[in-house]
Scaffold this motif. Structure first.
Motif, mmCIF file in Angstrom:
data_model
loop_
_atom_site.group_PDB
_atom_site.id
_atom_site.type_symbol
_atom_site.label_atom_id
_atom_site.label_comp_id
_atom_site.label_asym_id
_atom_site.label_seq_id
_atom_site.Cartn_x
_atom_site.Cartn_y
_atom_site.Cartn_z
ATOM 1 N N ARG A 109 17.251 -24.494 -20.335
ATOM 2 C CA ARG A 109 16.553 -25.130 -19.583
ATOM 3 C C ARG A 109 17.019 -26.000 -18.466
ATOM 4 O O ARG A 109 16.723 -26.149 -17.414
ATOM 5 C CB ARG A 109 15.951 -26.104 -20.411
ATOM 6 C CG ARG A 109 14.887 -25.436 -21.671
ATOM 7 C CD ARG A 109 13.955 -24.394 -20.835
ATOM 8 N NE ARG A 109 13.186 -23.711 -21.768
ATOM 9 C CZ ARG A 109 12.228 -22.765 -21.368
ATOM 10 N NH1 ARG A 109 12.395 -22.250 -20.202
ATOM 11 N NH2 ARG A 109 11.591 -21.982 -22.367
ATOM 12 N N LYS A 138 17.421 -23.644 -15.720
ATOM 13 C CA LYS A 138 16.314 -23.018 -15.506
ATOM 14 C C LYS A 138 16.443 -21.413 -15.310
ATOM 15 O O LYS A 138 15.942 -20.592 -14.565
ATOM 16 C CB LYS A 138 15.868 -23.320 -13.963
ATOM 17 C CG LYS A 138 15.782 -25.030 -13.958
ATOM 18 C CD LYS A 138 15.034 -25.257 -12.555
ATOM 19 C CE LYS A 138 14.718 -26.530 -12.429
ATOM 20 N NZ LYS A 138 15.846 -27.618 -12.845
ATOM 21 N N ASN A 141 7.702 -18.426 -18.414
ATOM 22 C CA ASN A 141 8.191 -18.354 -19.853
ATOM 23 C C ASN A 141 8.060 -16.857 -20.300
ATOM 24 O O ASN A 141 7.025 -16.034 -19.925
ATOM 25 C CB ASN A 141 7.593 -19.214 -20.691
ATOM 26 C CG ASN A 141 8.284 -20.222 -21.282
ATOM 27 O OD1 ASN A 141 9.495 -20.031 -21.089
ATOM 28 N ND2 ASN A 141 7.929 -21.264 -21.923
#
Length: 440
Positions: free
Chosen positions: A164, A167, A381
């Protein structure tokens, strides 16, 4: 490799850079997606593969069915497996009218140093997953990593943060999430078709056993020290079952899956090997992705019949047969009926729910590898994102911790902690000290 430099590369420029990075291309065809849209050469996804054994070859084969990919490199600690991979990739790419060149390395870092590679597929033993994934993300690569996500709980948590923070796109190799029968089961449970879920039976198999393989000479083709990597247990020595050998003349592939997964010192047994599939589907269906049970009770504790997991909302999941004939699968038991699902088959107490055609769903997932490639292009995602992989991996580790401690273990999925249970927190499946010079 200098991760600090790699992280400065703008990830959006990677697909454009990839067209310039492989200078030996002579034919750059457009690729046609299943919906008829053509993908120009500049929008290829260039991949590297880390771990070229039986699973790595299987993943490579599935990726070749995805439109618009180029395989530029592979890495493995066994020189014979590197050569096998190179031959197969170059033969396939010749047939696809793409430059056949595929470089192979012993060190995975050499793949991560290459700016022409957009994404990596990781199919190494579980104890390598965290290091490979974290370094790949720091180098600006997107990651497809085999299940289970990690070997320990803390590795998985660190992987979530890294993915995360950078990214990166990540897909866990829990491919059942993309299979129609499991998608159908998930949709029915979520829709309330069998009422409120009270219990779940998930058949995954036995936990790992102590390492008991006799030591044997290491083949000349294998860098055994590099295979061990961060593993620090002195009991682990080479045996061909751990890293199944192959030959090229004549060609003879692996006869078994790597047996490292069956031993406590190197893996997490069927608990993780199949739990990363079946427990994963159960969590997806009941809305527990990224969360998980709060208490784990081992089989045999005060008469407990099965390894048991309790959720904060009252749902209880047990590891047990989901049908009389056995096999690996799941049974959801609701207030209005039940659903049984396994690979290739789904049953329901109300047959009409599974015999009538499912309504057309424009959001239905693409094949698992294609879903990953699509997410690289959209920066969205995947169907099996890192948080889902982490929570399922945590669940599998906690089941084994409770079994080995021979008592219940409580877990707070919000704070990701054992509370004041210092014994559980000190367990190797929560975290272990890596062998030097490796670090998490």
């Amino acid at each position: 490799m200098d991760p600090s430099k790699s992280k400065t590369i703008n990830r959006r420029n990677f697909l454009g850079l990839s067209a310039l990075g492989l200078t030996s291309f002579t034919i750059l065809p457009s690729w046609r997606m299943p919906n008829g849209v053509r993908i120009p050469p500049s929008d290829r996804v260039v991949m590297g593969f880390i771990g070229l054994g039986r699973q790595g070859l299987g993943d490579y084969g599935n990726f070749t069915k995805s439109a618009g990919i180029q395989v530029a490199a592979g890495a493995d600690v066994d020189s014979l497996k590197r050569e096998r991979f190179k031959r197969r990739v170059e033969n396939w790419q010749k047939s696809a009218q793409v430059s056949p060149r595929c470089d192979v390395y012993e060190s995975y870092e050499e793949i991560l140093d290459r700016k022409d590679i957009d994404a990596v597929s990781i199919a190494t033993p579980d104890h390598w997953h965290a290091i490979h994934t974290i370094h790949a993300s720091q180098a600006g690569k997107d990651v497809y990593v085999q299940k289970p996500l990690a070997y320990t709980i803390q590795e998985g948590i660190k992987m979530v943060r890294t993915i995360r923070d950078n990214k990166s796109v990540l897909q866990v190799g829990s491919q059942q999430r993309s299979s129609p029968e499991f998608q159908r089961a998930i949709a029915l449970v979520r829709s309330g078709a069998i009422g409120h879920i009270e219990t779940i039976y998930a058949a995954v198999g036995e936990p790992p056993k102590p390492f008991d393989l006799p030591e044997q000479p290491v083949p000349a083709s294998l860098n055994w020290n590099l295979w061990l990597g961060p593993l620090s247990n002195p009991k682990v020595h080479y045996h061909p079952d751990l890293a199944p050998p192959i030959s090229l003349q004549p060609e003879e592939n692996e006869k078994i899956w790597g047996a490292w997964r069956w031993y406590r010192e190197t893996g997490n047994g069927y608990t993780s090997d199949w739990g990363a599939h079946m427990f994963d589907i159960a969590q997806a269906a009941i809305g527990m992705d990224g969360i998980g049970p709060i208490e784990y009770i081992p089989k045999g504790y005060k008469g407990t019949a099965h390894n048991t997991m309790k959720y904060a909302n009252g749902i209880v999941m047990t590891e047990q047969d989901f049908r009389e004939e056995g096999g690996k699968g799941i049974r959801f038991n609701g207030t209005k009926g039940w659903i049984k699902v396994t690979r290739g088959a789904i049953e329901c107490s109300d047959p009409s729910l599974v015999t009538k055609p499912a309504a057309a769903d424009p959001k239905a997932p693409a094949p698992h590898m294609q879903n990953f490639i699509d997410a690289i292009r959209t920066r969205g995602n995947t169907i099996a994102p890192v948080e889902a992989g982490c929570s399922t991996n945590t669940l599998c580790c906690l089941v084994n911790i409770a079994i080995e401690l021979q008592r219940p273990v409580k877990w707070d999925p919000v704070t990701t902690s054992f509370g004041d249970d210092k014994e559980a927190a000190a367990h190797r499946l929560n975290h272990y000290d890596y062998r030097r010079p490796y670090s998490l």
